[in-house]
Scaffold this motif. Sequence first.
Motif, PDB file in Angstrom:
ATOM      1  N   THR A 171       0.743   5.421  -0.035  1.00  0.00           N
ATOM      2  CA  THR A 171      -0.103   6.593   0.160  1.00  0.00           C
ATOM      3  C   THR A 171       0.750   7.855   0.215  1.00  0.00           C
TER       4      THR A 171
ATOM      5  N   SER B   7       8.616   5.479   5.284  1.00  0.00           N
ATOM      6  CA  SER B   7       8.177   6.787   4.807  1.00  0.00           C
ATOM      7  C   SER B   7       9.381   7.640   4.432  1.00  0.00           C
TER       8      SER B   7
ATOM      9  N   ASP C  96       0.782  12.112   1.486  1.00  0.00           N
ATOM     10  CA  ASP C  96       0.192  13.157   2.322  1.00  0.00           C
ATOM     11  C   ASP C  96       0.881  14.479   2.012  1.00  0.00           C
TER      12      ASP C  96
ATOM     13  N   THR D 168       4.251   7.136   2.092  1.00  0.00           N
ATOM     14  CA  THR D 168       4.269   6.048   3.075  1.00  0.00           C
ATOM     15  C   THR D 168       4.026   4.730   2.364  1.00  0.00           C
TER      16      THR D 168
ATOM     17  N   LYS E 197       0.848  -1.185   0.000  1.00  0.00           N
ATOM     18  CA  LYS E 197       0.000   0.000   0.000  1.00  0.00           C
ATOM     19  C   LYS E 197       0.879   1.228   0.000  1.00  0.00           C
TER      20      LYS E 197
ATOM     21  N   LYS F  38      -2.861   7.768  -7.271  1.00  0.00           N
ATOM     22  CA  LYS F  38      -2.351   6.551  -6.630  1.00  0.00           C
ATOM     23  C   LYS F  38      -1.037   6.075  -7.228  1.00  0.00           C
TER      24      LYS F  38
END
Length: 367
Positions: free
Chosen positions: A306, A347, A308, A338, A304, A319
Amino acid sequence: MKKSMKIILGVAGVLALIGTCFACLSIYAKKEINKPRFEMPEIIEEQPVSALPATKEEAFDYVSSLYVKTVTADDVEESLHTDVHLTEGEKTTPLSDTDSELLSRVLEKAQGEISALYPSNENTLVTRSKDIPPLGFTKADVTDFTATRGYVDENEETVDDGNYYITLTVKPEKIDKKAMLDGEVLKNVEKELAPVLTVASLDIVPEGFTVSFKIAYYNDLLVHTEFKRNTVIKAAVSFTDAYKALGEGENEQFELPYETVQSIDFFNYGIHFTSRQLALQKSDMQALPLEVRVNSNATKEDYKLTFDVSKDGLLEIDKDGVMTVKGAQEEPVTVTATLEYDGHTYSDSLIVYATEMEVKTDEPAGN
């Protein structure tokens, strides 16, 4: 209208057109010169990096701690192989030119075959590997060292300065010659040589031992380790009847220089921004300079990823890590990526300047 008058008017028209062009170019150049441009500020390190070791003691402490950390991690893969280098050594009774040439060809062919006898593997988790060697020496065994950021290439230019290159010179007697003598490699070599000769006695004399490390200094990740051992194999051998031409007596005394270069490449899972800062204008679209490190067999369903952004509405990141600039402001924003993979979370951060000024294009943004 006289022909001469037409020529004069034509020339005047061309001159007027040229003058207009120059005037336009002058206005354009003036605007370009006066156009506000964004210049990337000096990078402010977000966290301190390890200093290049200044003494052999510091060098040992630094690389040994990284080595232990790396070979005990559960998120590091390694690939290992060994190269063997042989050269024709000395013999108490000199060989004839023909026999010497034959022996050289035999040794050259033997290098690859002997190398294949050593353990090797590709892309194996270190926790599942049984072949990773220990350092096998202490701080007191280090006699010298070199430590550089990057290395000097054939053009005498420093390259690859994102890595530290550190080499420790170790006392030769720290080479475990008993392990070599008792190991499967020499036993198999003797077995392969059985049709040619019989080994009456064998000894190994350590000559040189160095261990080299390549380290990504910005995050203290060990990338590569190389163990180089130089020894001399001293042997008394008896040739079989088919190869008597190579021998002068019952037992021939040989000294064979023997070098092994054991290389280990380490692949650390995680993520890393290859640029620490980036400058873009409103409406620009660009893929994030992000390196994602997972097992080569992993698919997008296995991890996964992600993103921010420290301020909402300024940047839009899909994505796949493609960023679109939606606005501009004077202060930079921070993009944090991350990665969740195999029970670990990683991260890294990137500083982004979203500016209304024209970004200088004579050097890549982010450098």
